[in-house]
Design a protein around this motif. Structure first.
Motif, PDB file in Angstrom:
ATOM      1  N   ILE A 115       2.960 -13.650  -9.322  1.00  0.00           N
ATOM      2  CA  ILE A 115       2.321 -13.409  -7.933  1.00  0.00           C
ATOM      3  C   ILE A 115       2.513 -11.628  -7.695  1.00  0.00           C
ATOM      4  O   ILE A 115       1.642 -10.901  -7.342  1.00  0.00           O
ATOM      5  N   LEU A 116       3.611 -11.154  -8.395  1.00  0.00           N
ATOM      6  CA  LEU A 116       3.617  -9.767  -8.550  1.00  0.00           C
ATOM      7  C   LEU A 116       2.747  -8.889  -9.235  1.00  0.00           C
ATOM      8  O   LEU A 116       1.953  -7.976  -8.921  1.00  0.00           O
ATOM      9  N   THR A 117       2.249  -9.624 -10.238  1.00  0.00           N
ATOM     10  CA  THR A 117       1.172  -9.054 -11.136  1.00  0.00           C
ATOM     11  C   THR A 117      -0.179  -9.140 -10.383  1.00  0.00           C
ATOM     12  O   THR A 117      -1.012  -8.300 -10.582  1.00  0.00           O
ATOM     13  N   ALA A 118      -0.594 -10.194 -10.099  1.00  0.00           N
ATOM     14  CA  ALA A 118      -1.683 -10.560  -9.217  1.00  0.00           C
ATOM     15  C   ALA A 118      -1.832  -9.717  -8.176  1.00  0.00           C
ATOM     16  O   ALA A 118      -3.001  -8.895  -7.854  1.00  0.00           O
ATOM     17  N   SER A 119      -0.730  -9.409  -7.188  1.00  0.00           N
ATOM     18  CA  SER A 119      -0.871  -8.680  -6.329  1.00  0.00           C
ATOM     19  C   SER A 119      -1.194  -7.074  -6.277  1.00  0.00           C
ATOM     20  O   SER A 119      -1.961  -6.394  -5.621  1.00  0.00           O
ATOM     21  N   PHE A 120      -0.419  -6.878  -7.528  1.00  0.00           N
ATOM     22  CA  PHE A 120      -0.583  -5.377  -7.807  1.00  0.00           C
ATOM     23  C   PHE A 120      -1.949  -5.167  -8.620  1.00  0.00           C
ATOM     24  O   PHE A 120      -2.599  -4.305  -8.297  1.00  0.00           O
ATOM     25  N   ASP A 121      -2.402  -6.164  -9.362  1.00  0.00           N
ATOM     26  CA  ASP A 121      -3.748  -6.053  -9.998  1.00  0.00           C
ATOM     27  C   ASP A 121      -5.035  -5.916  -8.727  1.00  0.00           C
ATOM     28  O   ASP A 121      -5.868  -5.353  -9.216  1.00  0.00           O
ATOM     29  N   ALA A 122      -4.579  -6.525  -7.755  1.00  0.00           N
ATOM     30  CA  ALA A 122      -5.793  -6.750  -6.660  1.00  0.00           C
ATOM     31  C   ALA A 122      -5.739  -5.244  -6.008  1.00  0.00           C
ATOM     32  O   ALA A 122      -6.955  -5.053  -5.515  1.00  0.00           O
ATOM     33  N   VAL A 123      -4.608  -4.278  -5.900  1.00  0.00           N
ATOM     34  CA  VAL A 123      -4.918  -3.274  -5.265  1.00  0.00           C
ATOM     35  C   VAL A 123      -4.961  -1.928  -6.154  1.00  0.00           C
ATOM     36  O   VAL A 123      -4.936  -0.514  -5.700  1.00  0.00           O
ATOM     37  N   PHE A 137      10.244  -2.038   0.234  1.00  0.00           N
ATOM     38  CA  PHE A 137      10.312  -3.310   1.144  1.00  0.00           C
ATOM     39  C   PHE A 137       8.884  -3.727   1.202  1.00  0.00           C
ATOM     40  O   PHE A 137       7.611  -2.889   1.349  1.00  0.00           O
ATOM     41  N   CYS A 138       8.743  -5.236   1.431  1.00  0.00           N
ATOM     42  CA  CYS A 138       7.186  -5.674   1.678  1.00  0.00           C
ATOM     43  C   CYS A 138       7.474  -6.672   2.688  1.00  0.00           C
ATOM     44  O   CYS A 138       8.333  -7.076   3.086  1.00  0.00           O
ATOM     45  N   THR A 139       6.047  -7.216   3.146  1.00  0.00           N
ATOM     46  CA  THR A 139       5.954  -7.889   4.184  1.00  0.00           C
ATOM     47  C   THR A 139       5.843  -9.220   3.951  1.00  0.00           C
ATOM     48  O   THR A 139       5.449 -10.187   4.641  1.00  0.00           O
ATOM     49  N   GLY A 140       5.742  -9.715   2.511  1.00  0.00           N
ATOM     50  CA  GLY A 140       5.493 -10.906   1.946  1.00  0.00           C
ATOM     51  C   GLY A 140       4.858 -10.547   0.485  1.00  0.00           C
ATOM     52  O   GLY A 140       4.663  -9.605   0.183  1.00  0.00           O
ATOM     53  N   GLN A 141       4.398 -11.926  -0.070  1.00  0.00           N
ATOM     54  CA  GLN A 141       3.924 -11.947  -1.116  1.00  0.00           C
ATOM     55  C   GLN A 141       2.718 -10.940  -1.414  1.00  0.00           C
ATOM     56  O   GLN A 141       2.148 -10.400  -2.698  1.00  0.00           O
ATOM     57  N   GLU A 142       1.701 -11.235  -0.435  1.00  0.00           N
ATOM     58  CA  GLU A 142       0.416 -10.432  -0.489  1.00  0.00           C
ATOM     59  C   GLU A 142       0.747  -9.000  -0.581  1.00  0.00           C
ATOM     60  O   GLU A 142      -0.343  -8.153  -0.667  1.00  0.00           O
ATOM     61  N   ASP A 143       1.809  -8.568   0.079  1.00  0.00           N
ATOM     62  CA  ASP A 143       1.945  -6.912   0.072  1.00  0.00           C
ATOM     63  C   ASP A 143       2.734  -6.521  -1.130  1.00  0.00           C
ATOM     64  O   ASP A 143       2.970  -5.411  -1.036  1.00  0.00           O
ATOM     65  N   LEU A 144       3.169  -6.947  -2.085  1.00  0.00           N
ATOM     66  CA  LEU A 144       3.797  -6.600  -3.159  1.00  0.00           C
ATOM     67  C   LEU A 144       3.173  -5.341  -3.739  1.00  0.00           C
ATOM     68  O   LEU A 144       3.983  -4.211  -4.054  1.00  0.00           O
ATOM     69  N   GLY A 145       1.934  -5.507  -4.212  1.00  0.00           N
ATOM     70  CA  GLY A 145       1.303  -4.422  -4.840  1.00  0.00           C
ATOM     71  C   GLY A 145       1.266  -3.118  -3.941  1.00  0.00           C
ATOM     72  O   GLY A 145       1.295  -1.850  -4.323  1.00  0.00           O
ATOM     73  N   LYS A 146       0.804  -3.534  -2.580  1.00  0.00           N
ATOM     74  CA  LYS A 146       0.355  -2.445  -1.645  1.00  0.00           C
ATOM     75  C   LYS A 146       2.002  -1.545  -1.491  1.00  0.00           C
ATOM     76  O   LYS A 146       2.185  -0.546  -1.504  1.00  0.00           O
ATOM     77  N   ALA A 147       3.127  -2.270  -1.392  1.00  0.00           N
ATOM     78  CA  ALA A 147       4.303  -1.704  -1.323  1.00  0.00           C
ATOM     79  C   ALA A 147       4.755  -0.763  -2.324  1.00  0.00           C
ATOM     80  O   ALA A 147       5.218   0.108  -2.165  1.00  0.00           O
ATOM     81  N   ILE A 148       4.498  -1.203  -3.559  1.00  0.00           N
ATOM     82  CA  ILE A 148       4.734  -0.329  -4.650  1.00  0.00           C
ATOM     83  C   ILE A 148       4.021   0.917  -4.817  1.00  0.00           C
ATOM     84  O   ILE A 148       4.425   2.001  -4.681  1.00  0.00           O
ATOM     85  N   LEU A 149       2.534   0.626  -4.330  1.00  0.00           N
ATOM     86  CA  LEU A 149       1.671   1.625  -4.306  1.00  0.00           C
ATOM     87  C   LEU A 149       1.870   2.881  -3.078  1.00  0.00           C
ATOM     88  O   LEU A 149       1.960   4.038  -3.274  1.00  0.00           O
ATOM     89  N   ARG A 150       2.705   2.214  -2.214  1.00  0.00           N
ATOM     90  CA  ARG A 150       2.780   3.091  -0.724  1.00  0.00           C
ATOM     91  C   ARG A 150       3.827   4.160  -1.155  1.00  0.00           C
ATOM     92  O   ARG A 150       3.880   5.131  -0.803  1.00  0.00           O
ATOM     93  N   SER A 151       4.645   3.698  -2.075  1.00  0.00           N
ATOM     94  CA  SER A 151       6.083   4.342  -2.374  1.00  0.00           C
ATOM     95  C   SER A 151       5.614   5.419  -3.553  1.00  0.00           C
ATOM     96  O   SER A 151       6.574   6.537  -3.713  1.00  0.00           O
ATOM     97  N   PHE A 152       4.447   5.183  -4.077  1.00  0.00           N
ATOM     98  CA  PHE A 152       4.330   6.137  -5.250  1.00  0.00           C
ATOM     99  C   PHE A 152       3.036   6.639  -5.017  1.00  0.00           C
ATOM    100  O   PHE A 152       2.099   6.874  -6.112  1.00  0.00           O
TER     101      PHE A 152
END
Length: 133
Positions: free
Chosen positions: A27-35, A109-124
């Motif tokens: 899920i982490l991989t898919a979420s990050f790949d999507a954004v 921090f994320c708001t759920g599984q769908e937000d993992l990729g965005k949370a990482i990118l927000r911070s960087f």
């Protein structure tokens, strides 16, 4: 981004395996790949850590992983922080991260599984040049 830029290394702490029997990694991989574009994805090394609250070695393992990893960011998942009954576990995890990190490590921090990729990118954002929707 320059291909010689150093990788950004992140660690995602998740209860998914404890709650649902499988690691957060797909899920982490898919979420990050999507954004993230392929160029941005190539600069990140996003690793999972399955938090198992019943494991007596949880905090030994977590502190060891944090100290050995030299992470640029640590993402604490919603299932760890979003439920009152898990507040003590969340506090222990935050304290372990804070005690183990160096000054440059970002807490995410994320708001759920769908937000993992965005949370990482927000911070960087400045490092990854992303759209912070």
């Amino acid at each position: 981004m320059s291909s010689t830029s150093p990788n950004i290394k992140t660690l995602t702490l998740s209860l998914k395996k404890h709650l649902h029997g499988s690691s957060i990694l797909p899920i982490l991989t898919a979420s990050f790949d999507a954004v993230a574009t392929p160029d941005i994805r190539s600069r990140f090394d996003n690793q999972p850590f399955d938090v198992m609250p019943t494991d007596p070695d949880l905090f030994i393992d977590l502190r060891g992983k944090l100290k050995a990893g030299d992470y640029d960011g640590v993402l604490i998942g919603w299932c760890l922080r979003g439920f009152p009954e898990r507040t003590a576990l969340f506090e222990e995890i935050v304290n372990a991260v804070v005690e183990s990190k160096d000054a440059k490590t970002k807490l995410m921090f994320c708001t759920g599984q769908e937000d993992l990729g965005k949370a990482i990118l927000r911070s960087f954002g400045s490092e990854a040049a992303i759209d912070n929707e």
